[in-house]
Write a protein that holds these residues in place. Structure first.
Motif, PDB file in Angstrom:
ATOM      1  N   GLN A 229       0.763  -1.355  -0.026  1.00  0.00           N
ATOM      2  CA  GLN A 229       0.018  -0.123  -0.150  1.00  0.00           C
ATOM      3  C   GLN A 229       0.878   1.180  -0.039  1.00  0.00           C
ATOM      4  N   ASN A 230       0.487   2.360  -0.630  1.00  0.00           N
ATOM      5  CA  ASN A 230       1.078   3.598  -0.844  1.00  0.00           C
ATOM      6  C   ASN A 230       0.234   4.835  -0.310  1.00  0.00           C
ATOM      7  N   PRO A 231      -0.021   4.847   1.134  1.00  0.00           N
ATOM      8  CA  PRO A 231      -0.878   5.643   1.586  1.00  0.00           C
ATOM      9  C   PRO A 231      -0.391   7.114   1.454  1.00  0.00           C
ATOM     10  N   THR A 233       0.321   8.620  -1.243  1.00  0.00           N
ATOM     11  CA  THR A 233      -0.516   9.170  -2.245  1.00  0.00           C
ATOM     12  C   THR A 233      -1.844   8.650  -2.258  1.00  0.00           C
ATOM     13  N   ASN A 234      -2.177   7.372  -1.980  1.00  0.00           N
ATOM     14  CA  ASN A 234      -3.679   6.924  -2.293  1.00  0.00           C
ATOM     15  C   ASN A 234      -4.410   7.055  -0.815  1.00  0.00           C
ATOM     16  N   HIS A 235      -4.027   7.192   0.278  1.00  0.00           N
ATOM     17  CA  HIS A 235      -4.904   7.416   1.392  1.00  0.00           C
ATOM     18  C   HIS A 235      -4.015   8.323   2.213  1.00  0.00           C
ATOM     19  N   ILE A 255       6.133  -3.331   4.228  1.00  0.00           N
ATOM     20  CA  ILE A 255       6.424  -4.282   3.299  1.00  0.00           C
ATOM     21  C   ILE A 255       6.229  -3.843   1.852  1.00  0.00           C
ATOM     22  N   ASN A 256       7.260  -3.767   1.098  1.00  0.00           N
ATOM     23  CA  ASN A 256       7.048  -3.030  -0.093  1.00  0.00           C
ATOM     24  C   ASN A 256       8.086  -3.208  -0.890  1.00  0.00           C
ATOM     25  N   PRO A 257       8.180  -3.308  -2.496  1.00  0.00           N
ATOM     26  CA  PRO A 257       9.275  -3.485  -3.318  1.00  0.00           C
ATOM     27  C   PRO A 257       9.799  -1.944  -3.473  1.00  0.00           C
ATOM     28  N   PRO A 259      10.354   1.766  -1.775  1.00  0.00           N
ATOM     29  CA  PRO A 259      10.646   2.737  -0.695  1.00  0.00           C
ATOM     30  C   PRO A 259       9.678   4.006  -0.739  1.00  0.00           C
ATOM     31  N   GLU A 260       8.371   3.896  -0.331  1.00  0.00           N
ATOM     32  CA  GLU A 260       7.365   4.873  -0.598  1.00  0.00           C
ATOM     33  C   GLU A 260       7.585   5.839   0.424  1.00  0.00           C
ATOM     34  N   ALA A 261       7.713   7.136  -0.119  1.00  0.00           N
ATOM     35  CA  ALA A 261       8.089   8.368   0.669  1.00  0.00           C
ATOM     36  C   ALA A 261       6.936   8.634   1.882  1.00  0.00           C
ATOM     37  N   ILE A 290       8.150  -8.667  -5.303  1.00  0.00           N
ATOM     38  CA  ILE A 290       6.937  -8.679  -5.958  1.00  0.00           C
ATOM     39  C   ILE A 290       6.284 -10.214  -5.723  1.00  0.00           C
ATOM     40  N   GLY A 291       5.261 -10.028  -5.136  1.00  0.00           N
ATOM     41  CA  GLY A 291       4.501 -11.396  -4.896  1.00  0.00           C
ATOM     42  C   GLY A 291       5.181 -12.342  -3.982  1.00  0.00           C
ATOM     43  N   GLY A 292       6.137 -11.993  -3.036  1.00  0.00           N
ATOM     44  CA  GLY A 292       6.746 -12.794  -2.173  1.00  0.00           C
ATOM     45  C   GLY A 292       5.942 -12.683  -0.573  1.00  0.00           C
ATOM     46  N   ASP A 293       4.908 -11.954  -0.499  1.00  0.00           N
ATOM     47  CA  ASP A 293       4.475 -11.966   0.620  1.00  0.00           C
ATOM     48  C   ASP A 293       3.802 -13.101   1.169  1.00  0.00           C
ATOM     49  N   GLN A 294       3.224 -14.016   0.469  1.00  0.00           N
ATOM     50  CA  GLN A 294       2.625 -15.039   0.930  1.00  0.00           C
ATOM     51  C   GLN A 294       3.778 -16.036   1.786  1.00  0.00           C
ATOM     52  N   LEU A 647       0.861   0.583 -11.286  1.00  0.00           N
ATOM     53  CA  LEU A 647       0.804   1.421 -10.142  1.00  0.00           C
ATOM     54  C   LEU A 647       0.188   2.717 -10.373  1.00  0.00           C
ATOM     55  N   ARG A 648       0.036   3.453  -9.491  1.00  0.00           N
ATOM     56  CA  ARG A 648      -0.352   5.093  -9.430  1.00  0.00           C
ATOM     57  C   ARG A 648       0.577   5.910  -9.300  1.00  0.00           C
ATOM     58  N   SER A 649       0.748   6.940  -9.945  1.00  0.00           N
ATOM     59  CA  SER A 649       1.472   8.143  -9.519  1.00  0.00           C
ATOM     60  C   SER A 649       0.808   8.952  -8.625  1.00  0.00           C
ATOM     61  N   ASP A 651      -0.208  11.941  -9.124  1.00  0.00           N
ATOM     62  CA  ASP A 651      -0.865  12.999  -9.929  1.00  0.00           C
ATOM     63  C   ASP A 651      -2.138  12.223 -10.687  1.00  0.00           C
ATOM     64  N   GLN A 652      -2.616  11.276 -10.081  1.00  0.00           N
ATOM     65  CA  GLN A 652      -3.828  10.575 -10.821  1.00  0.00           C
ATOM     66  C   GLN A 652      -4.880  10.022  -9.904  1.00  0.00           C
ATOM     67  N   TYR A 653      -6.135   9.871 -10.344  1.00  0.00           N
ATOM     68  CA  TYR A 653      -6.932   9.215  -9.467  1.00  0.00           C
ATOM     69  C   TYR A 653      -7.193   7.980 -10.410  1.00  0.00           C
ATOM     70  N   ASN A 654      -6.753   6.805 -10.293  1.00  0.00           N
ATOM     71  CA  ASN A 654      -7.181   5.693 -11.196  1.00  0.00           C
ATOM     72  C   ASN A 654      -7.006   6.169 -12.753  1.00  0.00           C
ATOM     73  N   THR A 655      -7.856   6.079 -13.630  1.00  0.00           N
ATOM     74  CA  THR A 655      -7.600   6.615 -14.911  1.00  0.00           C
ATOM     75  C   THR A 655      -7.824   8.029 -15.193  1.00  0.00           C
TER      76      THR A 655
HETATM   77  N1  LIG Z   1      -4.764   9.920  -5.094  1.00  0.00           N
HETATM   78  C1  LIG Z   1      -5.314   8.879  -5.395  1.00  0.00           C
HETATM   79  N2  LIG Z   1      -5.825   8.211  -4.412  1.00  0.00           N
HETATM   80  C2  LIG Z   1      -6.604   6.847  -4.509  1.00  0.00           C
HETATM   81  C3  LIG Z   1      -6.318   6.300  -6.083  1.00  0.00           C
HETATM   82  C4  LIG Z   1      -5.488   6.888  -6.971  1.00  0.00           C
HETATM   83  O1  LIG Z   1      -5.472   6.527  -7.820  1.00  0.00           O
HETATM   84  N3  LIG Z   1      -5.279   8.220  -6.647  1.00  0.00           N
HETATM   85  N4  LIG Z   1      -6.992   5.077  -6.228  1.00  0.00           N
HETATM   86  C5  LIG Z   1      -7.844   4.541  -5.248  1.00  0.00           C
HETATM   87  C6  LIG Z   1      -8.144   3.146  -5.536  1.00  0.00           C
HETATM   88  S1  LIG Z   1      -9.533   2.618  -6.428  1.00  0.00           S
HETATM   89  C7  LIG Z   1      -7.280   2.369  -4.799  1.00  0.00           C
HETATM   90  S2  LIG Z   1      -7.782   0.469  -4.938  1.00  0.00           S
HETATM   91  C8  LIG Z   1      -6.171   2.409  -3.749  1.00  0.00           C
HETATM   92  C9  LIG Z   1      -5.027   2.075  -4.167  1.00  0.00           C
HETATM   93  O2  LIG Z   1      -3.953   2.326  -3.372  1.00  0.00           O
HETATM   94  P1  LIG Z   1      -2.739   1.335  -3.375  1.00  0.00           P
HETATM   95  O3  LIG Z   1      -2.919   0.058  -3.301  1.00  0.00           O
HETATM   96  O4  LIG Z   1      -1.869   1.786  -2.528  1.00  0.00           O
HETATM   97  O5  LIG Z   1      -2.291   1.785  -4.879  1.00  0.00           O
HETATM   98  P2  LIG Z   1      -1.145   1.507  -5.973  1.00  0.00           P
HETATM   99  O6  LIG Z   1      -0.430   2.617  -6.641  1.00  0.00           O
HETATM  100  O7  LIG Z   1      -1.521   0.299  -6.735  1.00  0.00           O
HETATM  101  O8  LIG Z   1       0.055   0.690  -4.895  1.00  0.00           O
HETATM  102  C10 LIG Z   1       0.290  -0.193  -4.640  1.00  0.00           C
HETATM  103  C11 LIG Z   1       1.354  -0.367  -3.637  1.00  0.00           C
HETATM  104  O9  LIG Z   1       1.875  -1.781  -3.423  1.00  0.00           O
HETATM  105  C12 LIG Z   1       3.063  -1.947  -3.791  1.00  0.00           C
HETATM  106  N5  LIG Z   1       3.390  -3.418  -4.275  1.00  0.00           N
HETATM  107  C13 LIG Z   1       3.235  -3.618  -5.491  1.00  0.00           C
HETATM  108  N6  LIG Z   1       3.611  -5.142  -5.517  1.00  0.00           N
HETATM  109  C14 LIG Z   1       3.655  -5.369  -4.227  1.00  0.00           C
HETATM  110  C15 LIG Z   1       3.899  -6.974  -3.692  1.00  0.00           C
HETATM  111  O10 LIG Z   1       3.935  -7.835  -4.469  1.00  0.00           O
HETATM  112  N7  LIG Z   1       3.899  -6.993  -2.345  1.00  0.00           N
HETATM  113  C16 LIG Z   1       3.953  -5.824  -1.595  1.00  0.00           C
HETATM  114  N8  LIG Z   1       4.278  -6.046  -0.147  1.00  0.00           N
HETATM  115  N9  LIG Z   1       3.928  -4.729  -2.008  1.00  0.00           N
HETATM  116  C17 LIG Z   1       3.530  -4.533  -3.386  1.00  0.00           C
HETATM  117  C18 LIG Z   1       3.597  -1.034  -4.662  1.00  0.00           C
HETATM  118  O11 LIG Z   1       4.944  -0.984  -4.589  1.00  0.00           O
HETATM  119  C19 LIG Z   1       2.811   0.211  -4.055  1.00  0.00           C
HETATM  120  O12 LIG Z   1       3.504   0.817  -3.066  1.00  0.00           O
HETATM  121  O13 LIG Z   1      -6.042   3.846  -3.451  1.00  0.00           O
HETATM  122  C20 LIG Z   1      -7.317   4.859  -3.847  1.00  0.00           C
HETATM  123  N10 LIG Z   1      -6.930   6.106  -3.474  1.00  0.00           N
END
Ligand SMILES: Nc1nc2c(c(=O)[nH]1)N[C@H]1C(S)=C(S)[C@@H](COP(=O)(O)OP(=O)(O)OC[C@H]3O[C@@H](n4cnc5c(=O)[nH]c(N)nc54)[C@H](O)[C@@H]3O)O[C@H]1N2
Ligand SMILES: Nc1nc2c(c(=O)[nH]1)N[C@H]1C(S)=C(S)[C@@H](COP(=O)(O)OP(=O)(O)OC[C@H]3O[C@@H](n4cnc5c(=O)[nH]c(N)nc54)[C@H](O)[C@@H]3O)O[C@H]1N2
Ligand SMILES: [Mo]
Length: 759
Positions: A229-231, A233-235, A255-257, A259-261, A290-294, A647-649, A651-655
Motif C-alpha cells: 500500500q502507498n498511503p 499518495t492514495n490514502h 512491506i513493499n518493493p 521505498p514509498e516516501a 513482488i509477490g513474495g508476501d505469502q 501502479l499509481r502516480s 497525480d492521478q486518480y485511477n484513470t
Molecule cells: N490519489 C489517489 N488516491 C487513490 C487512488 C488514486 O488513483 N489516486 N486510487 C484509489 C483506489 S481505487 C485504490 S484501490 C487505492 C489504491 O491504493 P494502493 O494500493 O496504495 O495503490 P497502488 O499505486 O496500486 O500501490 C500499490 C502499492 O503496493 C506495492 N506493491 C506492489 N506489488 C507488491 C507486492 O507484491 N508486495 C507488496 N508488499 N507490495 C507491493 C507498490 O509498490 C505500491 O506501493 O487508492 C485509492 N486512492
C-alpha cells in the motif's frame, strides 16, 4: 499488439527525473494543491469548496475511502482529496458544441489526461449507429433508446450493469434492484479489479469480507503492518492516523518493493511542528520482491508456532477451526525458499518476528500490492493466519484493515452490487419487492469482457468509472466493447470509454458529490460507507455543473420506468422524488440498516455491525474463524525478464490524470517511465534515460507491447519493475487473473525490455 502514446494531443510526455523523496506532505503539498484547484475552480470557489470536504454538513470526499474521524479539522482534506474535488468542481464545460468539434475518431486519439481536462459534461449525448459524432439528445429519447435495446435481447443476461465505486448507496441500491427486476445478476464492479481478493479471503476466514478495525483501533495498536500500500499518495489522511498511533507508541513495519516516501516520513500539514520536521513512520522496511508476501507470512507463522508461549492458545481453541492442518503446512516453511521468494535477509525477517512477538495489539493493513496477484487470496489468508495465531482479531487495537479504494466501493457492495449475491440477500429483496430475482450468478469484470468479445453480451451500461481504461488487456477489451449493440455511460467527465463505443452509444451526464441535488420533495442527500464500515450522509452544495444533469438515482429510476413499464410495481417515481423512501427500503432489506433515516441524521452517521470485531463471532461455514493452509506460491521470472507492477502516480486518480508529475518519486512532466533497479538495468544494458518498449510474455504466446518508456534507475527490489496504470494495462492479459477472486494480476506481469524502435 502494440499501444502507442496517443497522437494529436498537445501534451508532451517528456519525463524529467530527480532523486526520490523521503517524506510526504508538508508545504509543497499545500502549494501544489492550491495551484491545481485554482486552475480548475478559480480562487473563491476553491476556498468555498475545499472547506466543505468531509465536514459534518458537507460532502464526502470523492477521493479515497479512508474514514473521517470524529474531530474533523477545519481543513480535513488532503492534497489528493483536494485534487479529486477540483477535478469535479471545475468550471470547464464539455458542451454539445465541443462534441460537434470533436468527432469520436478525434476523441479516440486523445490521452486520458486531455479528455479529463476538458471539464464537466453538460448534456445527454447520443451517438447513432454509423454516425461519427455525438449529438445532444433529450433524456426521454435516451431512456427510450436503452429500452429499445434491452427489450430486444434474447435474455436479460445479455446486458451488463457496471458500477464504479463513487456511486452512492441510494443509487447503487436502485441499480441492483433494477438489474434484478430486469432479470440478471450481471453486476460487475470496480471491486472485481480491486479488493475482490480481500473480500474472498476474509469471507472464507472470518465470515465477513470487510475490515475489522476502526480509527480508534489504529490509534491503540502496538504494531501496524502495512503491506502493498502507498498511503502517502492514495490514502494521505491515513498518515495522520499513523502519526497518532506512533505518538502513542506503535511500531510500523512496511512491506513493499518500493521505498514509498509517505511511509518513510510524514510532515503533517495540520501542525506547525509537523510542517518543519515531520515524524518518521516506518520502524522496519522490508523491501520485498513482488509477490513474495505469502512466503514471508508463512515463514513468520512457522516462527511464531515455534516460539514458546507465542500462540494465543485460548483464542485458537475457542474461536478457530483448521489449526492442525495449517500448523502442519506452516511448520514445513523453508528459510531458503522464503529468502529466494522475498529477496529479504534472514536478519530482517527475524526483526519482524521480534516486533510481532512484542505486540499484543497488531493490525495488518494492505491494498493493491497484495490483491492483484495470482495467489492474492492465499496471500491475504496467510496474513489472517498470523493474526489468528496471535488472537489479534476482535480485540481493541488489533485486526484486519484492507484499505479500500473508491470512496463508496464498500457501500456499493453492501447495497448488493455483486454478481454472486448471497441467497439471503435475494430472499430479502424478493420479500420486499414481490418479484423473483434471478438466482444464477452473473458476470464479473473479466467475464463481462469475455462475454462481449464472444457476442454473449450486447448492452453495456456503466454507472460511473472508465471501464475500458481500467480493465486489463486494453486492445482485447476495446475490441470487445466495439462489438456491443449499445454502450451507455453515466459520467461526470470524459474518458476513454466514451471514445470506444458499441454500435450506438449514450453519455448520460450526472451530478457529482459536490453538486447540490434538488428533487420534487426538496434538497436531497445521499449516503456512503467508508473503509471501516461507517455510514454517513453526503450533501453537495455547489450549483450543478449544468441545468441538464440528472442525479444517479433519478437516472436509474427513469431508466427502470422506461424499460420495465407497467410490469414493475416498484415505486420508481417516489424513489426519485424523495431518497428517504429508498433508505426506508434499504433498512428493510439489508442487515444493519434498521432505522436508517433516523440514524443517518446523526452528523457522524453510524457503524455497521461486524460480528468478528464486535463479539468475536465468526459467521463462516464452520462457525469459527478458519485457519487455511494453501501451497506457498511466488512468481517465477525467467532469465532476462523482470516482474512488472502497474501502479499509481501521485497525480492521478485511477484513470483520471490530474497532472504529469509523481513528486515523491522524483518524476516530472511525463508518465511513460519504467522504474528498474540500477543493477538490473545495467545487467540488461539500459542506461538511465534510455527509451524502451515493454513486452509482456504470457502463456498464450501473444506479444503485448507498450512502446516508448523512459528507463528510470530506481531503488526498487531486484528483479522488479514498476510503471503507471492505465498506460500499461495493454500488457495485462485478460486471463491472467487471481485464483478464486478472478482479479486481474496487475501487479505481476512478466516483461522484457527492448530498445525502442525509432519513431
Ligand atoms: N490519489 C489517489 N488516491 C487513490 C487512488 C488514486 O488513483 N489516486 N486510487 C484509489 C483506489 S481505487 C485504490 S484501490 C487505492 C489504491 O491504493 P494502493 O494500493 O496504495 O495503490 P497502488 O499505486 O496500486 O500501490 C500499490 C502499492 O503496493 C506495492 N506493491 C506492489 N506489488 C507488491 C507486492 O507484491 N508486495 C507488496 N508488499 N507490495 C507491493 C507498490 O509498490 C505500491 O506501493 O487508492 C485509492 N486512492
Ligand atoms: N493495470 C492496472 N489496472 C487497474 C488497477 C491497477 O492498479 N493496475 N487498479 C484497478 C482498481 S483498484 C480500480 S478501483 C479500477 C478503477 O476503475 P474505474 O472505477 O472504472 O475507473 P476510474 O478511473 O476511477 O473512473 C473515472 C471516471 O469516473 C467518472 N466519475 C467520476 N465521478 C463520478 C460520479 O460521481 N458519478 C459518475 N457516474 N461518474 C463519475 C468520470 O467520468 C471519470 O472519468 O481500475 C483497476 N485497474
Ligand atoms: Mo480500487
Amino acid at each position: 499488439m502494440a499501444a502507442k502514446p496517443p497522437a494529436g494531443d498537445p501534451i508532451q510526455d517528456a519525463p524529467e527525473v530527480t532523486a526520490p523523496q523521503h517524506a510526504a506532505a508538508g508545504l509543497p503539498a499545500i502549494g501544489h494543491t492550491l495551484r491545481i484547484a485554482q486552475q480548475q475552480m478559480g480562487v473563491g470557489r476553491t476556498a468555498r469548496t475545499l472547506l466543505k470536504v468531509n465536514q459534518k454538513h458537507g460532502f464526502d470526499c470523492p477521493g479515497c475511502a479512508w474514514p473521517e474521524g470524529e474531530k474533523r479539522h477545519t481543513a480535513e482534506f488532503c492534497e489528493n482529496g483536494a485534487k479529486a474535488v477540483a477535478e469535479e468542481a471545475t468550471l470547464r464545460r464539455v458542451t454539445p458544441d465541443f462534441f460537434a468539434a470533436h468527432p469520436v475518431a478525434d476523441l479516440a486519439t486523445r490521452s486520458g489526461y486531455w479528455l479529463g481536462q476538458q471539464g464537466r459534461i453538460t448534456h445527454p449525448m447520443y451517438l447513432a449507429a454509423g454516425a461519427d459524432t455525438y449529438e445532444a439528445v433529450t433524456w426521454e429519447r435516451a431512456f427510450e433508446i436503452i429500452a429499445e435495446e434491452l427489450k430486444t435481447l434474447d435474455s436479460p443476461d445479455e446486458a451488463l450493469f457496471y458500477t464504479s465505486g463513487r456511486t452512492s448507496n441510494e443509487a447503487a441500491f436502485l441499480l441492483q434492484l433494477f438489474a434484478r427486476e430486469f432479470g440478471t445478476n450481471n453486476l460487475p464492479d470496480c471491486s472485481n479489479m480491486c479488493h475482490e481478493s480481500s473480500g474472498s479471503a476474509l469471507t472464507e476466514t472470518i465470515g465477513i469480507g470487510k475490515g475489522s478495525v476502526s480509527l480508534d483501533d489504529l490509534h491503540q495498536a502496538d504494531l501496524i503492518i502495512i503491506a502493498g500500500q502507498n498511503p502517502g499518495t492514495n490514502h494521505p489522511r491515513m498518515l495522520s492516523a499513523l502519526e497518532k498511533a506512533k505518538a502513542a507508541g506503535a511500531k510500523i513495519i512496511s512491506i513493499n518493493p518500493l521505498p514509498e516516501a509517505g511511509l518513510e516520513r510524514f510532515k503533517n500539514p495540520q501542525t506547525p511542528q509537523g510542517m518543519l520536521k515531520g515524524v518518521a513512520l516506518t520502524d522496519l522496511f522490508l523491501q520485498i520482491r513482488i509477490g513474495g508476501d505469502q512466503a514471508l507470512f508463512r515463514l513468520l507463522n512457522k516462527l511464531v508456532l515455534e516460539t514458546h508461549g507465542a500462540v494465543d492458545e485460548a483464542f485458537v481453541r475457542e474461536h478457530t477451526h483448521g489449526f492442525e492442518e495449517f500448523a502442519e503446512a506452516a511448520r514445513a516453511a523453508d528459510w531458503e525458499e522464503t529468502l529466494t521468494a522475498t529477496g529479504l535477509e534472514r536478519a530482517e525477517i527475524e526483526r519482524a518476528l521480534a516486533m510481532i512477538l512484542a505486540s499484543r495489539r497488531t493490525i495488518a493493513c494492505w491494498a493493491m500490492g497484495l490483491t492483484q496477484h495470482k495467489h492474492a487470496v492465499a496471500t491475504i489468508r496467510e496474513v489472517v493466519n498470523l493474526l489468528l495465531l496471535r488472537g489479534a482479531i476482535g480485540r481493541p487495537g488489533a485486526g484486519v484493515c484492507p484499505v479500500r479504494g473508491h470512496s463508496n466501493v464498500q457501500g456499493d457492495r453492501t447495497m448488493g452490487i455483486f454478481e454472486r449475491p448471497a441467497p439471503a440477500f435475494l430472499d430479502a429483496l424478493e420479500k420486499e419487492f414481490g418479484f423473483a430475482p434471478p438466482r444464477h450468478h452473473g458476470y464479473d469484470v473479466v467475464r463481462s469482457i469475455e462475454a462481449l468479445r464472444d457476442g454473449k453480451a450486447k448492452v453495456f451500461f456503466a454507472m460511473g468509472g472508465n471501464f475500458v481504461g481500467a480493465a486489463p488487456d486494453t486492445e482485447v477489451t476495446e475490441a470487445a466493447m466495439r462489438r456491443a449493440a449499445l454502450t451507455v455511460h453515466v459520467s461526470t467527465k470524459l474518458n476513454r470509454s466514451h471514445a470506444v463505443t458499441g454500435h450506438r452509444a449514450l453519455i448520460l451526464p450526472t451530478l457529482g458529490r459536490t453538486d447540490k441535488d434538488v428533487q420534487q420533495s426538496g434538497k436531497q442527500f445521499v449516503t456512503v460507507e467508508d473503509s471501516m464500515g461507517l455510514v454517513h450522509a453526503s450533501r453537495g452544495n455547489l450549483p450543478p455543473a449544468s441545468p441538464h444533469l440528472l442525479s444517479e438515482p433519478a437516472i436509474v429510476a427513469r431508466m427502470a420506468r422506461a424499460v420495465l413499464g407497467a410490469d414493475s410495481t416498484t415505486p420508481w417515481e417516489e424513489f426519485e422524488r424523495d431518497y428517504a423512501t429508498i433508505r426506508d427500503r434499504i433498512a428493510r432489506v439489508i442487515p444493519g440498516f434498521q432505522d436508517f433515516n433516523a440514524r443517518v441524521a446523526h452528523p457522524d452517521g453510524f457503524a455497521l455491525p461486524h460480528a468478528p470485531r464486535d463479539e468475536r463471532r465468526f459467521p463462516t461455514t464452520t462457525g469459527k474463524a478458519n485457519f487455511t493452509a494453501a501451497e506457498v506460491e511466488y512468481p517465477h521470472v525467467p532469465e532476462g525478464r523482470l516482474l512488472l507492477q502497474t501502479l499509481r502516480s501521485h497525480d492521478q486518480y485511477n484513470t483520471t490524470i490530474y497532472g504529469l508529475d509523481d513528486r515523491y518519486r522524483g518524476i516530472k512532466g511525463g508518465r511513460r517511465v519504467v522504474l528498474v533497479h540500477p543493477e538490473d538495468a545495467r545487467e540488461y544494458g539500459f542506461a538511465d534515460g534510455a527509451y524502451v518498449d515493454l513486452i509482456s510474455e504470457w502463456t498464450d504466446g501473444v506479444e503485448r507491447r507498450a512502446e516508448g518508456f523512459r528507463v528510470v534507475h530506481y531503488p526498487t527490489a531486484r528483479g522488479c519493475a514498476a510503471a503507471y496504470y492505465p498506460e500499461t494495462n495493454v500488457l495485462v492479459p485478460l486471463d491472467a487473473t487471481a485464483d478464486t477472486s478472478n482479479t486481474p494480476m496487475s501487479k505481476s506481469v512478466v516483461i522484457r525490455l527492448e530498445p525502442s524502435r525509432p519513431a
